[in-house]
Write a protein that holds these residues in place. Structure first.
Motif, PDB file in Angstrom:
ATOM      1  N   LYS A 429       0.827  -1.221   0.000  1.00 15.47           N
ATOM      2  CA  LYS A 429       0.000   0.000   0.000  1.00 15.47           C
ATOM      3  C   LYS A 429       0.864   1.275   0.000  1.00 15.47           C
ATOM      4  N   GLY A 430       2.099   1.154  -0.418  1.00 12.94           N
ATOM      5  CA  GLY A 430       2.971   2.326  -0.461  1.00 12.94           C
ATOM      6  C   GLY A 430       3.901   2.444   0.739  1.00 12.94           C
ATOM      7  N   LEU A 431       3.639   1.662   1.783  1.00 15.90           N
ATOM      8  CA  LEU A 431       4.517   1.724   2.961  1.00 15.90           C
ATOM      9  C   LEU A 431       5.601   0.648   2.832  1.00 15.90           C
ATOM     10  N   GLU A 432       6.848   1.093   2.914  1.00 17.02           N
ATOM     11  CA  GLU A 432       7.965   0.174   2.749  1.00 17.02           C
ATOM     12  C   GLU A 432       7.949  -0.894   3.837  1.00 17.02           C
ATOM     13  N   LEU A 433       8.424  -2.076   3.449  1.00 13.79           N
ATOM     14  CA  LEU A 433       8.298  -3.257   4.307  1.00 13.79           C
ATOM     15  C   LEU A 433       9.304  -3.263   5.458  1.00 13.79           C
ATOM     16  N   ALA A 434       8.827  -3.645   6.635  1.00  6.21           N
ATOM     17  CA  ALA A 434       9.708  -3.832   7.785  1.00  6.21           C
ATOM     18  C   ALA A 434      10.513  -5.124   7.616  1.00  6.21           C
ATOM     19  N   GLY A 435      11.360  -5.410   8.595  1.00  3.41           N
ATOM     20  CA  GLY A 435      12.346  -6.481   8.439  1.00  3.41           C
ATOM     21  C   GLY A 435      11.912  -7.879   8.806  1.00  3.41           C
ATOM     22  N   HIS A 436      10.683  -8.226   8.486  1.00  5.78           N
ATOM     23  CA  HIS A 436      10.212  -9.580   8.799  1.00  5.78           C
ATOM     24  C   HIS A 436       9.650 -10.187   7.526  1.00  5.78           C
ATOM     25  N   LYS A 442       4.135 -17.533   6.179  1.00  4.73           N
ATOM     26  CA  LYS A 442       2.886 -17.448   5.403  1.00  4.73           C
ATOM     27  C   LYS A 442       1.887 -16.498   6.082  1.00  4.73           C
ATOM     28  N   GLY A 443       1.878 -16.505   7.386  1.00  7.30           N
ATOM     29  CA  GLY A 443       0.954 -15.629   8.105  1.00  7.30           C
ATOM     30  C   GLY A 443       1.285 -14.163   7.901  1.00  7.30           C
ATOM     31  N   MET A 444       2.588 -13.867   7.810  1.00 10.54           N
ATOM     32  CA  MET A 444       2.984 -12.483   7.565  1.00 10.54           C
ATOM     33  C   MET A 444       2.588 -12.059   6.147  1.00 10.54           C
ATOM     34  N   SER A 445       2.576 -13.002   5.192  1.00  9.81           N
ATOM     35  CA  SER A 445       2.125 -12.665   3.827  1.00  9.81           C
ATOM     36  C   SER A 445       0.727 -12.078   3.892  1.00  9.81           C
ATOM     37  N   LEU A 446      -0.164 -12.792   4.579  1.00 14.17           N
ATOM     38  CA  LEU A 446      -1.541 -12.305   4.694  1.00 14.17           C
ATOM     39  C   LEU A 446      -1.599 -11.056   5.579  1.00 14.17           C
ATOM     40  N   GLY A 447      -0.863 -11.095   6.694  1.00 12.21           N
ATOM     41  CA  GLY A 447      -0.906  -9.984   7.648  1.00 12.21           C
ATOM     42  C   GLY A 447      -0.448  -8.663   7.049  1.00 12.21           C
ATOM     43  N   TYR A 448       0.657  -8.715   6.310  1.00 12.72           N
ATOM     44  CA  TYR A 448       1.127  -7.498   5.637  1.00 12.72           C
ATOM     45  C   TYR A 448       0.095  -7.049   4.600  1.00 12.72           C
ATOM     46  N   ALA A 449      -0.421  -8.008   3.818  1.00 16.04           N
ATOM     47  CA  ALA A 449      -1.323  -7.653   2.706  1.00 16.04           C
ATOM     48  C   ALA A 449      -2.559  -6.908   3.206  1.00 16.04           C
ATOM     49  N   VAL A 450      -3.093  -7.335   4.343  1.00 10.31           N
ATOM     50  CA  VAL A 450      -4.357  -6.722   4.798  1.00 10.31           C
ATOM     51  C   VAL A 450      -4.144  -5.606   5.831  1.00 10.31           C
ATOM     52  N   SER A 451      -2.885  -5.340   6.173  1.00  5.89           N
ATOM     53  CA  SER A 451      -2.624  -4.289   7.151  1.00  5.89           C
ATOM     54  C   SER A 451      -3.161  -2.952   6.652  1.00  5.89           C
ATOM     55  N   ASN A 452      -3.876  -2.265   7.519  1.00  4.67           N
ATOM     56  CA  ASN A 452      -4.413  -0.956   7.106  1.00  4.67           C
ATOM     57  C   ASN A 452      -3.308   0.065   6.871  1.00  4.67           C
ATOM     58  N   ARG A 453      -2.199  -0.099   7.592  1.00  2.85           N
ATOM     59  CA  ARG A 453      -1.067   0.804   7.388  1.00  2.85           C
ATOM     60  C   ARG A 453      -0.294   0.472   6.126  1.00  2.85           C
ATOM     61  N   GLY A 454      -0.258  -0.809   5.779  1.00  8.47           N
ATOM     62  CA  GLY A 454       0.594  -1.269   4.688  1.00  8.47           C
ATOM     63  C   GLY A 454       1.715  -2.133   5.245  1.00  8.47           C
ATOM     64  N   GLY A 455       2.951  -1.886   4.804  1.00  4.85           N
ATOM     65  CA  GLY A 455       4.060  -2.783   5.149  1.00  4.85           C
ATOM     66  C   GLY A 455       4.576  -2.646   6.569  1.00  4.85           C
ATOM     67  N   SER A 456       3.683  -2.718   7.513  1.00  7.21           N
ATOM     68  CA  SER A 456       4.069  -2.557   8.913  1.00  7.21           C
ATOM     69  C   SER A 456       4.104  -3.900   9.631  1.00  7.21           C
ATOM     70  N   HIS A 457       5.096  -4.050  10.505  1.00  6.97           N
ATOM     71  CA  HIS A 457       5.200  -5.273  11.306  1.00  6.97           C
ATOM     72  C   HIS A 457       4.497  -5.104  12.641  1.00  6.97           C
TER      73      HIS A 457
END
Lengths: 622, 104
Positions: A429-436, A442-457
């Protein structure tokens, strides 16, 4: 005044266009529905902004809220939450900073503030125990965060004030400019410093000594506090690892399991990880340990470069995310370069994660011949070139030439460049990805994708998969895991306790522990189901904000690299998340959440959550 | 070809202590080579390590149970909690023991 404890019961409204400052009551009905920081930020941002508002325009708002735990005897809950429409993502953004600022705001008599409009000239807000004024900041405009902080302390003749400040990057509206808090922490993510800069607001300074924050049930609160102190004392991570190394031990642990983002995630094994390990950083940099308000963990470190080109430079320590973004992701194996880069970011006020990921993107473009040395103004942006990282960062801060381009962030750079770069533009969503790792969990794949912030851990958390408690190599049950973890993180950010004590309060799903904490501190009578509903309400309101701004399923995705290129080497070799797997997880997740197949909350979901008073159907379905 | 464990008196594995696990247990280097007699299981390796480094027990166990936030990986693969007695080791295996950090 509210009948609930843990609150001041009022917040400030600062209109910079008109120069008017007013106090407003925090209504009991709003408290009951949204509790604190994350909830209140989502509520007021949705309610008070129009669809399509320009993130850097006069009508966007910058909202700050504490939580009910902030400033109480409850440990490790110092956070101030800052909310706005993000210039980086165009969606809802929340970012949280530790330190002492949040508690000081409550001691001055306020739960939060809403900053609106735009000043004609640079100003700062001075809050002195209930007396609030706008002061001229013209002489601080252009100054670094430390210079500004020190100058304001001198101006008000008080060394103990707490200050949130932007640097030159915020003034120039670098899209990932941050807000530095107390000089030790940052509300780093999503470009909230640029929003502050667009309003010509240089700083918010606070002195608070008159107000104390009561809890409702002292006996029960003391009992919970004592048990948490005991767990912190006996937990090796919180009593040994974090005070000694901060979060930097993740570097080697991630590398040895093959999930350390390296050279713009072309691989996830960094051959020089030892050089930037927690031990190397401690030996070469760390000076002393610092603590946030009422926190026994003390994970923050001050550091000083002891030798080499940057000898004598003093700065806050880089935490793991910075070691990842400005270290392995750029191929850098020198802690001193990482510390220098961290220093530049802190003084100019830019997010180290987005800065590092943006530079790593530029480096890959350079190595692939998409950006030339001429276009990069003579900078040989090869992975591993520390001087290039520093030079590029300095250009971003100045926002000149190539720096202006990089200041847009990874998504917009890729859109401008084309040439297939979207595949390795590492953002959600435009937010650069954190270091995980996305590919490694696999859970982070879904978690990042649906995060309202975007690439947040900080929405989905990796630890439950990391521990082996949930198999990181399988998609089985991950939709429920994301629901459970994000319910917990939204309540963490609403109560405002720190991620560092998540382990003792609970990471996967809300429990009676959460209910007991909030009831004891505030005097609510919530049961577990009610608290779960509040968490779901807040998450859905953030989601509705994003939907109103035009987002939907198309934005719930991950970078192309992670869907098409398996991890090429190491213990996690072969792992990736093909689009079919992501789609399968998304379908199940949407159903669990009560959203349609396009990821839009159903009308009955909105009604059940009591959001129909502010979320209008037309906003979601236009 | 990975060596099999048949007909051996012992195997030799490398153990790496991460986080703050190395501190205060008398180790000079973070990585040590350990010889392990039968059974060649991860469970047995932990028992051997506790004997070699008596102060380790306090770092990895509480009430004689492994800490829930301990991460043990063999050749980069996390071993699921409760399966240590089933995880067989071979000569050359690399074992990483760490606390689960928060990583930001």
């Amino acid at each position: 005044m509210t009948k609930y404890s843990g609150y001041c019961g009022k917040f400030l409204r600062v209109n910079l266009s008109k120069g008017i400052i007013t106090e407003e009551e925090l209504p009991g009905k709003v408290i009951e529905k949204y509790i604190g920081a994350n909830g209140l930020g989502a509520y007021y941002l949705y309610k008070e902004t129009e669809k399509g508002v320009d993130p850097l325009g006069e009508n966007n708002k910058l909202i700050l809220f504490t939580g009910p735990l902030t400033g109480t005897i409850f440990p490790s809950s110092p956070k101030i939450g800052i909310f706005s429409k993000s210039p980086l993502t165009g969606g809802f953004m929340d970012s949280y900073a530790g330190g002492h600022f949040g508690a000081e705001l409550k001691f001055a008599g306020y739960d939060g503030m809403i900053v609106e409009g735009k000043s004609e000239k640079p100003v700062y807000i001075w809050i002195n125990n209930g007396e609030v004024e706008l002061r001229d900041a013209a002489e601080y405009w252009g100054k670094s965060t430390t210079e500004t902080r020190e100058a304001i302390k001198k101006e008000v003749n008080d060394d103990l004030i707490r200050i949130a400040v932007i640097g030159p990057a915020g003034e120039k509206m670098v899209h990932y400019a941050c807000i530095m808090v107390d000089g030790t922490h940052a509300a780093g993510r999503g470009g909230l410093g640029a929003v502050m800069g667009s309003k010509k607001l240089k700083a918010i300074a606070i002195r608070g000594t008159k107000n104390s924050i009561k809890v409702a049930d002292e006996e029960k609160t003391n009992e919970i506090v004592e048990s948490i102190f005991e767990e912190v004392r006996t937990n090796k991570v919180m009593s040994e690892t974090l005070p000694t190394f901060g979060t930097t031990t993740a570097t080697l642990a991630n590398n040895s399991t093959g999930i350390l983002g390296t050279r713009n995630w072309q691989t996830e094994v960094f051959e020089n990880a030892e050089d930037i390990s927690h031990i190397a950083l401690k030996e070469q940099l760390f000076e002393k340990t610092l603590s946030c308000f009422q926190c026994p963990v003390r994970c923050v470190h001050y550091c000083k470069i002891k030798e080499g080109e940057y000898k004598g430079l003093e700065t806050m320590k880089p935490q793991y995310e910075t070691v990842y973004s400005l270290g392995s992701l750029c191929g850098i194996n020198d802690p001193k370069v990482i510390a220098k880069a961290n220093y530049i970011c802190n003084e100019a006020g830019i997010d180290t994660i987005s800065a590092g990921v943006s530079i790593a993107f530029v480096m890959e473009c350079f190595e692939k011949g998409i950006l030339t040395e001429k276009e990069l103004e003579g900078i040989e942006a090869r992975f591993g070139n520390g001087k290039a990282v520093i030079a590029l960062l300095e250009k971003v801060v100045a926002k000149e030439g190539i720096g202006e381009f990089i200041s847009l962030g990874t998504k917009r750079m890729s859109e401008k460049l084309g040439k297939g770069t979207e595949k390795f533009a590492i953002h959600v969503k435009g937010l650069e990805l954190a270091g995980h790792s996305i590919r490694g969990y696999k859970g982070m794949s879904l978690g990042y994708a649906v995060s309202n912030r975007g690439g947040s851990h900080q929405d989905m958390r990796h630890i439950p998969e990391r521990s082996g408690q949930f198999d990181r190599r399988s998609i089985e049950g991950k939709e429920q895991l994301v629901v459970d973890i994000t319910s917990t993180t939204v309540i963490r950010d609403t109560f405002t306790y720190c991620a560092m004590v998540e382990g003792v309060i609970g990471r996967v799903g809300l429990t009676e522990k959460h209910v007991n904490i909030i009831n004891a501190v505030c005097g609510f009578d919530f049961d577990l189901e009610e608290l779960k509903t509040i968490a779901t309400r807040i998450l859905n309101l953030e989601r509705c904000f994003n939907i109103r701004e035009g987002m939907d399923r198309k934005d719930d995705t991950i970078p192309g690299r992670f869907m098409t290129e398996p991890i090429p080497e190491g213990p996690s070799k072969g792992m990736y998340t093909p689009k079919e797997e992501l789609d399968e997880m998304l379908d199940k997740f949407y159903k669990l959440r009560g959203w349609d197949e396009n990821g839009i909350p159903l009308q009955e979901t909105i009604k059940e959550l009591g959001l129909d008073d502010i979320v209008k159907d037309k906003d979601l379905r236009s | 070809m990975k060596e099999t464990n048949d007909h051996k008196d012992y195997i030799e594995v490398t153990v790496e202590f991460l986080s703050s696990l190395k501190e205060g247990i008398g180790l000079k280097d973070r990585k040590v080579k350990v010889q392990l007699t039968k059974p060649y299981t991860l469970q047995h390796l932990i028992e051997v390590l506790e004997k070699l480094y008596p102060k380790l027990q306090n770092k990895i166990k509480d009430s004689n149970k492994l800490l829930p936030y301990l991460l043990i990986a063999v050749n980069g693969y996390e071993v699921m909690p409760g399966t240590l007695d089933k995880k067989e080791l071979s000569t050359g295996d690399e074992i990483m023991i760490s606390y689960l950090g928060v990583g930001g």
